[in-house]
Design a protein around this motif. Structure first.
Motif, PDB file in Angstrom:
ATOM      1  N   HIS A 161       0.874  -1.169   0.000  1.00 19.20           N
ATOM      2  CA  HIS A 161       0.000   0.000   0.000  1.00 19.20           C
ATOM      3  C   HIS A 161       0.913   1.221   0.000  1.00 19.20           C
ATOM      4  O   HIS A 161       2.137   1.114   0.164  1.00 19.20           O
ATOM      5  CB  HIS A 161      -0.990  -0.006   1.175  1.00 19.20           C
ATOM      6  CG  HIS A 161      -0.367   0.067   2.532  1.00 19.20           C
ATOM      7  ND1 HIS A 161       0.223   1.213   3.018  1.00 19.20           N
ATOM      8  CD2 HIS A 161      -0.243  -0.865   3.514  1.00 19.20           C
ATOM      9  CE1 HIS A 161       0.675   0.995   4.235  1.00 19.20           C
ATOM     10  NE2 HIS A 161       0.415  -0.260   4.568  1.00 19.20           N
ATOM     11  N   ASN A 162       0.356   2.400  -0.198  1.00 13.25           N
ATOM     12  CA  ASN A 162       1.173   3.589  -0.448  1.00 13.25           C
ATOM     13  C   ASN A 162       1.944   4.088   0.767  1.00 13.25           C
ATOM     14  O   ASN A 162       2.795   4.979   0.626  1.00 13.25           O
ATOM     15  CB  ASN A 162       0.295   4.705  -1.008  1.00 13.25           C
ATOM     16  CG  ASN A 162      -0.133   4.416  -2.436  1.00 13.25           C
ATOM     17  OD1 ASN A 162       0.701   4.097  -3.283  1.00 13.25           O
ATOM     18  ND2 ASN A 162      -1.426   4.494  -2.705  1.00 13.25           N
ATOM     19  N   GLY A 163       1.678   3.545   1.934  1.00 18.13           N
ATOM     20  CA  GLY A 163       2.433   3.940   3.110  1.00 18.13           C
ATOM     21  C   GLY A 163       3.621   3.050   3.383  1.00 18.13           C
ATOM     22  O   GLY A 163       4.403   3.306   4.294  1.00 18.13           O
ATOM     23  N   ILE A 187      -6.242   5.431  -5.944  1.00 16.30           N
ATOM     24  CA  ILE A 187      -6.572   5.232  -4.531  1.00 16.30           C
ATOM     25  C   ILE A 187      -5.305   5.393  -3.695  1.00 16.30           C
ATOM     26  O   ILE A 187      -4.327   4.674  -3.878  1.00 16.30           O
ATOM     27  CB  ILE A 187      -7.185   3.839  -4.291  1.00 16.30           C
ATOM     28  CG1 ILE A 187      -8.495   3.688  -5.067  1.00 16.30           C
ATOM     29  CG2 ILE A 187      -7.418   3.604  -2.804  1.00 16.30           C
ATOM     30  CD1 ILE A 187      -9.097   2.296  -4.989  1.00 16.30           C
ATOM     31  N   LYS A 188      -5.342   6.361  -2.781  1.00 16.25           N
ATOM     32  CA  LYS A 188      -4.193   6.558  -1.906  1.00 16.25           C
ATOM     33  C   LYS A 188      -4.229   5.527  -0.784  1.00 16.25           C
ATOM     34  O   LYS A 188      -3.238   4.836  -0.525  1.00 16.25           O
ATOM     35  CB  LYS A 188      -4.212   7.976  -1.334  1.00 16.25           C
ATOM     36  CG  LYS A 188      -2.966   8.347  -0.535  1.00 16.25           C
ATOM     37  CD  LYS A 188      -3.024   9.803  -0.090  1.00 16.25           C
ATOM     38  CE  LYS A 188      -1.771  10.218   0.642  1.00 16.25           C
ATOM     39  NZ  LYS A 188      -1.842  11.641   1.085  1.00 16.25           N
ATOM     40  N   PHE A 189      -5.387   5.390  -0.099  1.00 13.62           N
ATOM     41  CA  PHE A 189      -5.576   4.375   0.938  1.00 13.62           C
ATOM     42  C   PHE A 189      -7.014   3.879   0.887  1.00 13.62           C
ATOM     43  O   PHE A 189      -7.936   4.626   0.530  1.00 13.62           O
ATOM     44  CB  PHE A 189      -5.275   4.944   2.334  1.00 13.62           C
ATOM     45  CG  PHE A 189      -3.820   5.209   2.585  1.00 13.62           C
ATOM     46  CD1 PHE A 189      -2.922   4.167   2.726  1.00 13.62           C
ATOM     47  CD2 PHE A 189      -3.344   6.511   2.673  1.00 13.62           C
ATOM     48  CE1 PHE A 189      -1.578   4.410   2.950  1.00 13.62           C
ATOM     49  CE2 PHE A 189      -2.003   6.768   2.902  1.00 13.62           C
ATOM     50  CZ  PHE A 189      -1.118   5.717   3.035  1.00 13.62           C
ATOM     51  N   GLY A 209     -10.019   2.563   9.944  1.00 16.77           N
ATOM     52  CA  GLY A 209     -10.123   1.114  10.048  1.00 16.77           C
ATOM     53  C   GLY A 209      -8.850   0.394   9.669  1.00 16.77           C
ATOM     54  O   GLY A 209      -7.746   0.953   9.726  1.00 16.77           O
ATOM     55  N   SER A 210      -8.995  -0.875   9.259  1.00  9.05           N
ATOM     56  CA  SER A 210      -7.852  -1.709   8.853  1.00  9.05           C
ATOM     57  C   SER A 210      -7.527  -1.418   7.390  1.00  9.05           C
ATOM     58  O   SER A 210      -8.405  -1.458   6.531  1.00  9.05           O
ATOM     59  CB  SER A 210      -8.191  -3.194   9.025  1.00  9.05           C
ATOM     60  OG  SER A 210      -8.575  -3.471  10.361  1.00  9.05           O
ATOM     61  N   VAL A 211      -6.253  -1.136   7.109  1.00  5.39           N
ATOM     62  CA  VAL A 211      -5.865  -0.747   5.757  1.00  5.39           C
ATOM     63  C   VAL A 211      -5.859  -1.966   4.829  1.00  5.39           C
ATOM     64  O   VAL A 211      -5.399  -3.055   5.192  1.00  5.39           O
ATOM     65  CB  VAL A 211      -4.486  -0.052   5.755  1.00  5.39           C
ATOM     66  CG1 VAL A 211      -3.378  -1.015   6.185  1.00  5.39           C
ATOM     67  CG2 VAL A 211      -4.178   0.525   4.387  1.00  5.39           C
ATOM     68  N   ILE A 212      -6.411  -1.775   3.632  1.00  2.00           N
ATOM     69  CA  ILE A 212      -6.387  -2.821   2.611  1.00  2.00           C
ATOM     70  C   ILE A 212      -5.064  -2.721   1.868  1.00  2.00           C
ATOM     71  O   ILE A 212      -4.651  -1.640   1.441  1.00  2.00           O
ATOM     72  CB  ILE A 212      -7.576  -2.663   1.643  1.00  2.00           C
ATOM     73  CG1 ILE A 212      -8.886  -2.985   2.374  1.00  2.00           C
ATOM     74  CG2 ILE A 212      -7.412  -3.557   0.426  1.00  2.00           C
ATOM     75  CD1 ILE A 212     -10.132  -2.800   1.535  1.00  2.00           C
ATOM     76  N   HIS A 213      -4.395  -3.849   1.729  1.00  2.35           N
ATOM     77  CA  HIS A 213      -3.088  -3.875   1.092  1.00  2.35           C
ATOM     78  C   HIS A 213      -2.994  -5.102   0.192  1.00  2.35           C
ATOM     79  O   HIS A 213      -3.890  -5.938   0.171  1.00  2.35           O
ATOM     80  CB  HIS A 213      -1.981  -3.894   2.152  1.00  2.35           C
ATOM     81  CG  HIS A 213      -2.080  -5.067   3.092  1.00  2.35           C
ATOM     82  ND1 HIS A 213      -2.977  -5.100   4.133  1.00  2.35           N
ATOM     83  CD2 HIS A 213      -1.409  -6.251   3.132  1.00  2.35           C
ATOM     84  CE1 HIS A 213      -2.849  -6.245   4.791  1.00  2.35           C
ATOM     85  NE2 HIS A 213      -1.910  -6.958   4.189  1.00  2.35           N
TER      86      HIS A 213
END
Length: 578
Positions: free
Chosen positions: A298-300, A506-508, A523-527
């Motif tokens: 994911h982007n983070g 989509i950033k997150f 919530g819980s990040v989708i990755h």
């Protein structure tokens, strides 16, 4: 009172004396207690124990088995190898509609292709093999190859929920069996050079062989027992809060900060190529051997490179560098040589258990060969011990059988299925149950490999959310996809499928079993990657009938979009697909 010999007769009196003497001889001593423990440990789960030992022995050469089985894996050296990142870039360019979660570089092998884990457009999981000298794609194989099948079977028995804990438990049994065997075998140190009697009866030969192999395998059984017990302490004891953790707390992986992301602006940024990422790390640390590439999920996240500096008794993926995917700046590292002693011991358990500490070339092969030989010896120990016990009871069993005919066959069948007696007694049912569960788990694994997880668990039907059309499905886990995925207090897996719209915009993306109160903690990040986007979402301890599942999307301009579904099946928006 008449004398006992007058009532029972001399023969009866002799029988009583013999039985009394036998009982005295069988009084519980340390040696006999150890023998009983050794027999119990080796026999009660002997079928499953043998499967674990045999598959572990085969798995030592899992890589070599695959190399011989699949032509896609074999390559011929042609000059110098290409940059590992360039190989990954070529794969992604050749298959733009597929999701690449990572690539094994095979940089330590001269005749083995590199390969990437890929989720195909149809949801199936595959391995794509690429020639490291030419960059040409050699072919595609199933993710579950012959070698990886045996590795996975040994590692987890393909058992939903309990497989890994059960396998680790056998490490504890190995230690108990080792200690009890040495106690029950009097003066064992004198018998190292006593060869088996090859011309004796089968039971005697197996008994001699069992002792001989057991003595010469002491060091190996100790390694397997200690490493398995170490993992058993972690899973299930620490995992289920049954024991305190003594390892250092897990450190969060270095990642991109909010400031880093803000510097990228409000338009969709373009990440650097894998070749540029690799070049930056090699310039920073020329001695770092890169063995696995994992792009951000994911982007983070940072771009992660796994490798080794050939530290003693750690595997070739033990060290990591974390790289900014847009600037190639090194944002952190974790090198095996810098880890505390307790954590270093923990890292050594895998290479010691599987015999993978030889790294490459002839040293790697020789270590694996030794582990294979002694793994075979352990397998023979398990099987021979079971046969020895059967042979010892065979003559006594024959005396109980009626004459030949239907009655004898029926009696033999009863001796097999009865819940008492025999080496395994009632544990035979547990062995059979576990074997049935293993078969079930294998069938699920092949199904998931070919079809993915879509169409299983709970399906949250497609919705338009801003410029995207997205559906979700919930599963308890890959092997547990037929279980109820939404259970109070249990972690579930939410899979996201983007049917329309640009995923790069989509950033997150987050999921939450409650409506988010703020966009700061949605919530819980989708990755993950294309075809395998997912989040591990904790389900509340208490569930309301009208509970909802919320999906929150943030784009690069800072705009938020939200949609919701009933968390539990309603037959319309949320459908139970099991």
């Amino acid at each position: 009172m008449p004398h006992i010999t007058n009532i029972l007769g001399n023969d009866a009196t002799n029988d009583i004396a013999t039985k009394t003497s036998a009982r005295k001889k069988k009084k519980l001593t340390a040696h006999r207690a150890a023998y009983l423990v050794h027999s119990f440990v080796g026999l009660k789960l002997s079928l499953i124990f043998s499967i674990v030992l045999i598959t572990g022995t085969i798995a030592v050469f899992a890589e070599e088995i695959d190399w011989l089985t699949y032509s896609e894996i074999r390559v011929t050296p042609e000059g110098s190898k290409l940059n590992e990142g360039e190989l990954f870039d070529r794969l992604q360019a050749e298959m733009p509609d597929s999701g690449f979660s990572g690539m094994v570089t095979s940089s330590d092998r001269t005749r083995t292709a590199a390969y990437a884990f890929v989720t195909m457009a149809d949801g199936s999981a595959k391995k794509v093999w690429i020639n490291p000298y030419t960059g040409a794609i050699n072919g595609i194989t199933d993710n579950l190859t012959v070698g990886s099948f045996f590795s996975a079977l040994h590692y987890s028995l393909f058992m939903p929920l309990i497989g890994r804990a059960l396998v680790n438990g056998f490490g504890v049994l190995c230690l108990i069996g080792l200690i009890s065997g040495l106690i029950s075998y009097r003066r064992f140190w004198r018998e190292f050079f006593t060869l088996p009697r090859w011309n004796a009866k089968l039971r005697v030969l197996l008994g001699d062989l069992h002792k001989f192999l057991g003595l010469w395998s002491l060091w190996f059984v100790l390694i397997i027992g200690v490493s398995g017990s170490w993992w058993f302490y972690q899973t299930p004891l620490v995992e289920y809060n049954l024991a305190p953790q003594f390892l250092p707390d897990r450190v969060i992986d270095p990642a991109l900060t909010t400031e880093d992301l803000n510097k990228l602006g409000t338009s969709i940024p373009t990440p650097l190529s894998s070749a540029e990422i690799i070049a930056a790390v090699k310039k920073h640390d020329p001695d770092f051997h890169i063995n696995y590439l994992q792009p951000p999920q994911h982007n983070g996240m940072a771009y992660m490179l796994y490798g080794t500096k050939h530290d003693l008794l750690v595997d070739k993926y033990a060290s990591r560098y974390f790289v900014h995917p847009y600037t190639a700046a090194i944002v952190g590292h974790r090198l095996a040589g810098d880890t505390p002693i307790v954590q270093r011991i923990d890292m050594s358990m895998g290479p010691l258990h599987y015999g993978t500490w030889g790294y490459e070339g002839i040293s790697d092969f020789l270590v694996k060969l030794v582990w294979f030989i002694f793994g075979t010896a352990m397998s023979v120990l398990s099987i021979s011990g079971m046969i020895i016990f059967y042979k010892r009871t065979q003559s006594a069993t024959k005396k109980l059988l009626p004459e030949a005919g239907i009655k004898q066959k029926a009696h033999k069948a009863w001796l097999v299925i009865r819940p008492w007696g025999g080496p395994m007694s009632a544990f035979k049912y547990l062995n059979w149950f576990f074997i049935a569960v293993i078969g079930y788990g294998i069938s699920i694994s092949f199904n998931v490999q070919n079809e993915g997880v879509s169409g299983s668990g709970y399906k949250y039907t497609e919705q338009q959310i801003g410029p995207w059309k997205i559906s979700l499905n919930a599963t308890l886990g890959v092997l547990e996809k037929e279980f109820d995925p939404i259970q109070p207090g249990v972690l579930t897996t939410l899979n996201a499928f983007i049917a329309e719209g640009n995923p790069q915009a989509i950033k997150f993306m987050y999921v939450n079993p409650r409506k988010p109160r703020t966009t700061r903690a949605p919530g819980s990040v989708i990755h993950g990657v294309t075809g395998s986007l997912h989040a591990h979402m904790p389900v509340p301890d208490k569930l309301k009938e009208n509970a909802t599942l919320w999906l929150t999307i943030e784009d690069w301009e800072g705009t938020f979009y939200q949609a919701s579904w009933p968390l539990l099946p309603d037959g319309e928006q949320t459908i139970d697909m099991r």
